[in-house]
Design a protein around this motif. Structure first.
Motif, PDB file in Angstrom:
ATOM      1  N   ILE A  56      -0.537  12.461  -1.498  1.00 49.51           N
ATOM      2  CA  ILE A  56       0.804  12.011  -1.108  1.00 49.51           C
ATOM      3  C   ILE A  56       0.736  10.713  -0.310  1.00 49.51           C
ATOM      4  O   ILE A  56       1.471   9.756  -0.583  1.00 49.51           O
ATOM      5  N   VAL A  57      -0.174  10.660   0.660  1.00 46.07           N
ATOM      6  CA  VAL A  57      -0.317   9.470   1.507  1.00 46.07           C
ATOM      7  C   VAL A  57      -0.766   8.268   0.679  1.00 46.07           C
ATOM      8  O   VAL A  57      -0.206   7.166   0.788  1.00 46.07           O
ATOM      9  N   LYS A  62       0.356   2.992  -2.021  1.00 45.24           N
ATOM     10  CA  LYS A  62       0.337   2.075  -3.162  1.00 45.24           C
ATOM     11  C   LYS A  62       1.565   1.169  -3.119  1.00 45.24           C
ATOM     12  O   LYS A  62       1.471  -0.050  -3.311  1.00 45.24           O
ATOM     13  N   CYS A  63       2.703   1.777  -2.857  1.00 47.50           N
ATOM     14  CA  CYS A  63       3.969   1.035  -2.836  1.00 47.50           C
ATOM     15  C   CYS A  63       4.051   0.130  -1.608  1.00 47.50           C
ATOM     16  O   CYS A  63       4.495  -1.014  -1.700  1.00 47.50           O
ATOM     17  N   VAL A  64       3.628   0.653  -0.462  1.00 45.73           N
ATOM     18  CA  VAL A  64       3.655  -0.133   0.772  1.00 45.73           C
ATOM     19  C   VAL A  64       2.791  -1.384   0.622  1.00 45.73           C
ATOM     20  O   VAL A  64       3.214  -2.496   0.974  1.00 45.73           O
ATOM     21  N   CYS A  86       6.309   2.450  -8.793  1.00 51.10           N
ATOM     22  CA  CYS A  86       6.830   3.789  -9.093  1.00 51.10           C
ATOM     23  C   CYS A  86       6.791   4.081 -10.591  1.00 51.10           C
ATOM     24  O   CYS A  86       6.463   5.203 -11.003  1.00 51.10           O
ATOM     25  N   ILE A  87       7.095   3.076 -11.383  1.00 46.48           N
ATOM     26  CA  ILE A  87       7.023   3.242 -12.842  1.00 46.48           C
ATOM     27  C   ILE A  87       5.573   3.466 -13.265  1.00 46.48           C
ATOM     28  O   ILE A  87       5.284   4.336 -14.102  1.00 46.48           O
ATOM     29  N   SER A 105       5.778   7.885  -3.917  1.00 43.79           N
ATOM     30  CA  SER A 105       5.923   6.440  -4.121  1.00 43.79           C
ATOM     31  C   SER A 105       7.289   5.949  -3.647  1.00 43.79           C
ATOM     32  O   SER A 105       7.418   4.848  -3.107  1.00 43.79           O
ATOM     33  N   MET A 106       8.309   6.773  -3.851  1.00 43.34           N
ATOM     34  CA  MET A 106       9.657   6.424  -3.390  1.00 43.34           C
ATOM     35  C   MET A 106       9.678   6.238  -1.873  1.00 43.34           C
ATOM     36  O   MET A 106      10.269   5.285  -1.366  1.00 43.34           O
ATOM     37  N   PHE A 107       9.015   7.150  -1.151  1.00 41.05           N
ATOM     38  CA  PHE A 107       8.989   7.022   0.303  1.00 41.05           C
ATOM     39  C   PHE A 107       8.174   5.814   0.741  1.00 41.05           C
ATOM     40  O   PHE A 107       8.492   5.184   1.754  1.00 41.05           O
TER      41      PHE A 107
END
Length: 198
Positions: A56-57, A62-64, A86-87, A105-107
């Motif tokens: 989860i982390v 990845k997104c951050v 996210c995609i 990823s949304m968070f």
């Protein structure tokens, strides 16, 4: 450059940490167990709490990382780069396009956008609290993720974020709800799996 930023985001999002952690540390392919999903919830269900939290982390980071790096050069592009992560997470090129459902990823997206774009941490905190409250009462990550995704868009609208951020958040909510189609049917039928390891 915009296309390169999107490609970078997609490739970064395509790294299947549930698969990597499962195979490297547990000699287990999580795709063969549980829901078969390459996300933190299934990793936790199959490999245990520590593995689930680690996935989860890492999926959020990845997104951050993508949004932070791209924001140094182009803030507008960083938003879409985050969506591309996210995609990539949902349809990873490194795992035959069968990935997770983008909740973590949304968070990561909301956390990064709150810090680097909107400059309002409530845009992350409110959806996160809604997720935790919903999870506490329902024990369903799927339902909690969908509630949080919709809440995030409403928060961005309420705090008058840029239109591009709102659109990206809305598209992300659509992606997350789409990825949870099977879960929605189970919720309506009363057969949805409830999380025991969190």
């Amino acid at each position: 450059m915009f296309i390169l930023y999107m490609l970078f985001g997609y490739l970064l999002g395509s790294i299947p940490f549930a698969l990597v952690i499962g195979k490297v540390f547990y000699h287990t392919d999580v795709r063969n167990y549980g829901s078969g999903n390459l996300g933190g919830t299934n990793a936790g269900r199959v490999l245990g709490k520590k593995a689930g939290i680690a996935v989860i982390v890492l999926d959020a980071l990845k997104c951050v990382l993508a949004i932070y790096l791209v924001s140094l050069f182009d803030k507008q592009a960083s938003i879409w780069c985050g969506l591309a992560v996210c995609i990539g997470h949902c349809y990873p090129v490194f795992a035959h396009f069968k990935g997770g459902k983008a909740a973590a990823s949304m968070f990561g997206f909301l956390f990064a956008v709150s810090l680097f774009t909107v400059n309002n941490f409530l845009c992350f905190l409110i959806p996160f609290l809604c997720f935790m409250i919903c999870l506490y009462f329902s024990k369903m990550v799927s339902l909690s993720s969908m509630v949080a995704s919709l809440t995030s868009t409403l928060c961005l609208i309420f705090f008058k974020a840029e239109t591009s951020v709102i659109i990206a958040s809305l598209l992300m909510a659509v992606l997350i709800i789409y990825r949870h189609q099977g879960n929605i049917k189970k919720i309506l039928n009363g057969t949805e799996n409830k999380v025991k390891w969190l």
